[in-house]
Design a protein around this motif. Structure first.
Motif, PDB file in Angstrom:
ATOM      1  N   ASP A  17       0.865  -1.225   0.087  1.00 41.73           N
ATOM      2  CA  ASP A  17       0.409  -0.199   0.125  1.00 41.73           C
ATOM      3  C   ASP A  17       0.587   1.224  -0.125  1.00 41.73           C
ATOM      4  OD1 ASP A  17      -2.346   1.824   0.784  1.00 41.73           O
ATOM      5  OD2 ASP A  17      -1.471   1.516   2.428  1.00 41.73           O
ATOM      6  N   THR A 111      -3.193   0.511  -4.227  1.00 41.48           N
ATOM      7  CA  THR A 111      -3.093   1.626  -4.220  1.00 41.48           C
ATOM      8  C   THR A 111      -4.943   2.468  -4.234  1.00 41.48           C
ATOM      9  OG1 THR A 111      -3.086   4.198  -3.667  1.00 41.48           O
ATOM     10  CG2 THR A 111      -2.094   3.188  -5.836  1.00 41.48           C
ATOM     11  N   SER A 112      -5.216   2.771  -3.493  1.00 43.06           N
ATOM     12  CA  SER A 112      -6.823   2.766  -3.964  1.00 43.06           C
ATOM     13  C   SER A 112      -6.901   4.700  -4.376  1.00 43.06           C
ATOM     14  CB  SER A 112      -8.074   3.156  -2.686  1.00 43.06           C
ATOM     15  OG  SER A 112      -7.391   1.524  -2.204  1.00 43.06           O
ATOM     16  N   ASN A 113      -5.375   5.060  -4.890  1.00 48.44           N
ATOM     17  CA  ASN A 113      -5.453   6.650  -5.245  1.00 48.44           C
ATOM     18  C   ASN A 113      -5.122   6.532  -6.916  1.00 48.44           C
ATOM     19  OD1 ASN A 113      -4.836   9.083  -5.601  1.00 48.44           O
ATOM     20  ND2 ASN A 113      -3.810   9.521  -3.573  1.00 48.44           N
ATOM     21  N   TYR A 114      -4.537   6.828  -7.863  1.00 45.79           N
ATOM     22  CA  TYR A 114      -4.743   7.028  -9.172  1.00 45.79           C
ATOM     23  C   TYR A 114      -3.153   6.992  -9.308  1.00 45.79           C
ATOM     24  CZ  TYR A 114      -8.890   7.166  -9.582  1.00 45.79           C
ATOM     25  OH  TYR A 114     -10.695   6.914  -9.753  1.00 45.79           O
ATOM     26  N   GLU A 115      -2.528   5.973 -10.009  1.00 43.03           N
ATOM     27  CA  GLU A 115      -0.904   6.321 -10.701  1.00 43.03           C
ATOM     28  C   GLU A 115      -0.277   7.688 -11.155  1.00 43.03           C
ATOM     29  OE1 GLU A 115       1.748   4.068 -13.264  1.00 43.03           O
ATOM     30  OE2 GLU A 115      -0.454   3.305 -13.686  1.00 43.03           O
ATOM     31  N   ARG A 117      -0.782  10.056  -9.401  1.00 43.52           N
ATOM     32  CA  ARG A 117      -0.542  10.657  -8.131  1.00 43.52           C
ATOM     33  C   ARG A 117       0.307  10.042  -7.063  1.00 43.52           C
ATOM     34  NH1 ARG A 117      -6.473  11.134  -7.226  1.00 43.52           N
ATOM     35  NH2 ARG A 117      -7.463  12.535  -8.209  1.00 43.52           N
ATOM     36  N   VAL A 118       0.317   9.281  -7.348  1.00 46.29           N
ATOM     37  CA  VAL A 118       1.477   7.870  -6.582  1.00 46.29           C
ATOM     38  C   VAL A 118       2.952   8.254  -7.355  1.00 46.29           C
ATOM     39  CG1 VAL A 118       2.478   5.683  -7.040  1.00 46.29           C
ATOM     40  CG2 VAL A 118       0.192   6.206  -6.339  1.00 46.29           C
ATOM     41  N   VAL A 133       2.280  -0.380 -11.076  1.00 49.73           N
ATOM     42  CA  VAL A 133       1.158  -0.115 -10.292  1.00 49.73           C
ATOM     43  C   VAL A 133       0.101  -0.428 -10.145  1.00 49.73           C
ATOM     44  CG1 VAL A 133       0.316   2.666  -9.162  1.00 49.73           C
ATOM     45  CG2 VAL A 133       2.998   1.826  -9.744  1.00 49.73           C
ATOM     46  N   ASP A 135      -3.400   0.702  -9.192  1.00 53.88           N
ATOM     47  CA  ASP A 135      -4.586   1.790  -8.768  1.00 53.88           C
ATOM     48  C   ASP A 135      -5.660   1.580  -8.949  1.00 53.88           C
ATOM     49  OD1 ASP A 135      -5.136   2.442 -11.696  1.00 53.88           O
ATOM     50  OD2 ASP A 135      -3.834   4.425 -11.540  1.00 53.88           O
ATOM     51  N   ALA A 136      -6.553   2.772  -8.913  1.00 62.63           N
ATOM     52  CA  ALA A 136      -8.128   1.901  -8.660  1.00 62.63           C
ATOM     53  C   ALA A 136      -8.586   2.262  -9.876  1.00 62.63           C
ATOM     54  CB  ALA A 136      -8.629   3.728  -7.604  1.00 62.63           C
TER      55      ALA A 136
END
Length: 215
Positions: A17, A111-115, A117-118, A133, A135-136
């Motif tokens: 995570d 991650t529950s975020n978007y790539e 942003r990561v 990655v 992502d969401a």
């Protein structure tokens, strides 16, 4: 709880995570939700309490049922993107050394975020990025569904029992457990229910993670 048994002689894989695990983003997340709540005339503490437990669309339904959820999401995404560009981010102690020490192709971010942003946060903190990655946008079902971690394993060519999940949140822990993986919890004072091992910090966990992956 004991670890699930990896297959003897099989390569091991580590699935991380991101927020709360590798990068300390709690203050950023709270600031984004506070700004969003203020735009809608809502109590920021109440909104953040709901946001901690639910995905954004579920949060909007609970705290702003009279507003267009898509418009709410657009506003939230704009705030999150701005925060990636201007906010202060800190990698947890030991994160860079740990990620740099893992075998290439044997670890990923889930991650529950978007790539995008990561990637922006990793660039701001100097952390190395893996090849994969999840992502969401990559899944129809987010954590606590097992789908994100199972997709990461599939794309790595790994069996679930050969994967170690590193998490800090109950929904992520549940996701890894439901995927049939070993799950270690970090960066919490008390163990999250269900974890196979608990470490108070990433620094404390790092040598054990590297040992797991060295097989």
């Amino acid at each position: 709880m004991t670890n699930r048994s990896a297959r003897p002689g099989s390569p091991r894989y580590v699935l991380f995570d991101v927020d709360g695990t590798l990068i300390d983003a709690v203050a950023n997340q709270r600031r984004v939700w506070e700004t969003w709540a203020a735009r809608y005339g809502l109590d920021s503490d109440a909104v953040y309490e709901v946001a901690l437990r639910t995905r954004p669309m579920e949060t909007f339904a609970a705290v702003a049922p009279g507003h267009d959820p898509q418009a709410c999401l657009t506003a939230l995404h704009a705030l999150e993107d701005e925060d990636v560009r201007t906010g202060d981010y800190t990698a947890f102690d030991g994160a860079s050394e740990l990620l740099s020490g893992l075998p290439a192709g044997r670890w990923a971010l889930v991650t529950s975020n978007y790539e995008h942003r990561v990637r922006g946060r990793f660039a701001r903190t100097g952390l190395p990025l893996p090849d994969l990655v999840v992502d969401a946008a990559a899944v129809d079902e987010g954590k606590p569904s097992p789908v994100p971690y199972l997709l990461a394993a599939q794309r790595l060519g790994a069996a679930p029992q050969d994967c170690l999940v590193i998490e800090d949140a109950p929904s992520g822990v549940e996701s890894g457990l439901r995927a049939g993986m070993t799950v270690w919890g970090i960066n919490t004072a008390d163990p999250v229910h269900g974890v196979h091992r608990h470490f108070a910090s990433l620094r404390e966990a790092a040598p054990h993670v590297l040992a797991f992956a060295a097989v």
